[in-house]
Design a protein around this motif. Structure first.
Motif, PDB file in Angstrom:
ATOM      1  N   MET A 120       3.870   8.448  -7.331  1.00  0.00           N
ATOM      2  CA  MET A 120       4.181   8.852  -5.955  1.00  0.00           C
ATOM      3  C   MET A 120       2.890   9.053  -5.159  1.00  0.00           C
ATOM      4  SD  MET A 120       7.393  11.426  -6.246  1.00  0.00           S
ATOM      5  CE  MET A 120       8.396  11.310  -7.718  1.00  0.00           C
ATOM      6  N   TYR A 121       1.894   9.668  -5.786  1.00  0.00           N
ATOM      7  CA  TYR A 121       0.610   9.860  -5.109  1.00  0.00           C
ATOM      8  C   TYR A 121      -0.116   8.524  -4.967  1.00  0.00           C
ATOM      9  CZ  TYR A 121       1.721  14.676  -6.208  1.00  0.00           C
ATOM     10  OH  TYR A 121       2.353  15.877  -6.328  1.00  0.00           O
ATOM     11  N   LEU A 122       0.049   7.650  -5.937  1.00  0.00           N
ATOM     12  CA  LEU A 122      -0.514   6.310  -5.841  1.00  0.00           C
ATOM     13  C   LEU A 122       0.093   5.573  -4.644  1.00  0.00           C
ATOM     14  CD1 LEU A 122      -2.248   3.988  -6.924  1.00  0.00           C
ATOM     15  CD2 LEU A 122      -0.356   3.445  -8.496  1.00  0.00           C
ATOM     16  N   ALA A 123       1.399   5.699  -4.470  1.00  0.00           N
ATOM     17  CA  ALA A 123       2.070   5.065  -3.323  1.00  0.00           C
ATOM     18  C   ALA A 123       1.522   5.621  -2.009  1.00  0.00           C
ATOM     19  CB  ALA A 123       3.581   5.273  -3.415  1.00  0.00           C
ATOM     20  N   MET A 124       1.305   6.927  -1.958  1.00  0.00           N
ATOM     21  CA  MET A 124       0.736   7.538  -0.750  1.00  0.00           C
ATOM     22  C   MET A 124      -0.668   7.001  -0.480  1.00  0.00           C
ATOM     23  SD  MET A 124       1.904  11.490  -1.223  1.00  0.00           S
ATOM     24  CE  MET A 124       3.617  11.902  -1.520  1.00  0.00           C
ATOM     25  N   LEU A 125      -1.464   6.889  -1.545  1.00  0.00           N
ATOM     26  CA  LEU A 125      -2.817   6.358  -1.391  1.00  0.00           C
ATOM     27  C   LEU A 125      -2.783   4.916  -0.893  1.00  0.00           C
ATOM     28  CD1 LEU A 125      -5.885   6.434  -1.684  1.00  0.00           C
ATOM     29  CD2 LEU A 125      -5.562   5.837  -4.111  1.00  0.00           C
ATOM     30  N   LEU A 126      -1.901   4.103  -1.441  1.00  0.00           N
ATOM     31  CA  LEU A 126      -1.792   2.707  -0.998  1.00  0.00           C
ATOM     32  C   LEU A 126      -1.382   2.630   0.479  1.00  0.00           C
ATOM     33  CD1 LEU A 126      -0.164   1.084  -4.142  1.00  0.00           C
ATOM     34  CD2 LEU A 126      -2.518   0.799  -3.333  1.00  0.00           C
ATOM     35  N   ALA A 127      -0.503   3.537   0.898  1.00  0.00           N
ATOM     36  CA  ALA A 127      -0.118   3.576   2.314  1.00  0.00           C
ATOM     37  C   ALA A 127      -1.325   3.942   3.186  1.00  0.00           C
ATOM     38  CB  ALA A 127       1.025   4.567   2.522  1.00  0.00           C
ATOM     39  N   LEU A 128      -2.146   4.882   2.714  1.00  0.00           N
ATOM     40  CA  LEU A 128      -3.353   5.244   3.465  1.00  0.00           C
ATOM     41  C   LEU A 128      -4.351   4.088   3.504  1.00  0.00           C
ATOM     42  CD1 LEU A 128      -3.986   8.936   2.351  1.00  0.00           C
ATOM     43  CD2 LEU A 128      -3.183   8.114   4.584  1.00  0.00           C
TER      44      LEU A 128
END
Length: 156
Positions: A94-102
């Protein structure tokens, strides 16, 4: 054993995006739009967003499938260690997904300084979100979580 968070992760993402927008607005000199073809940059942004959404969806699906909480502010309510699906490859998809969005947003803004905010996000979420969560999960699940932690990387 309840863990109190200072700022929930989605708010951290919003704060990061605001900082990135401010950097673009007030320090536009490090814009790289002349270097990378706009079409290639658009494709990169689109791919990062699609991958982020896919990873986020798979992470939430795995938690729902195992009937455990997705609420990052209440890891003590977790019912089990989820180690299958996307969690077989990353302990924090989930945090990886957030990082990819950033990262997608940084590419969209085309400003090199905005990528520093992505690094700041990694540092902050690691120190103030992931590390406390891991302590809580170790207390809750002991050897099961320790084995999982030793066999699956934090991000990728």
């Amino acid at each position: 054993m309840r863990m109190e968070l200072k700022v929930i992760p989605i708010v951290q993402v919003v704060i990061a995006m605001i900082l990135m927008t401010l950097i673009q607005r007030f320090l536009p000199t490090l814009n790289y739009s002349d270097i990378i073809n706009p079409k290639i940059n658009s494709i990169l942004v689109t791919l990062l967003v699609i991958i982020a959404i896919l990873i986020g969806f798979l992470a939430i699906y795995s938690f729902r499938k195992h009937q455990t909480t997705v609420n990052p502010s209440k890891p003590e309510t977790s019912s089990q260690v989820v180690d299958s699906g996307i969690y077989h490859y990353s302990r924090n998809p989930m945090y990886l997904a957030m990082l990819l969005a950033l990262l997608a947003y940084a590419c969209y803004l085309e400003n090199l300084l905005t990528f520093l905010i992505c690094g700041l996000f990694i540092w902050y979420i690691g120190k103030y979100q992931i590390t406390p969560e891991e302590r809580m999960l170790t207390k809750l699940f002991g050897q099961d979580y320790a084995h999982y932690k030793n066999s699956v990387r934090r991000w990728l």
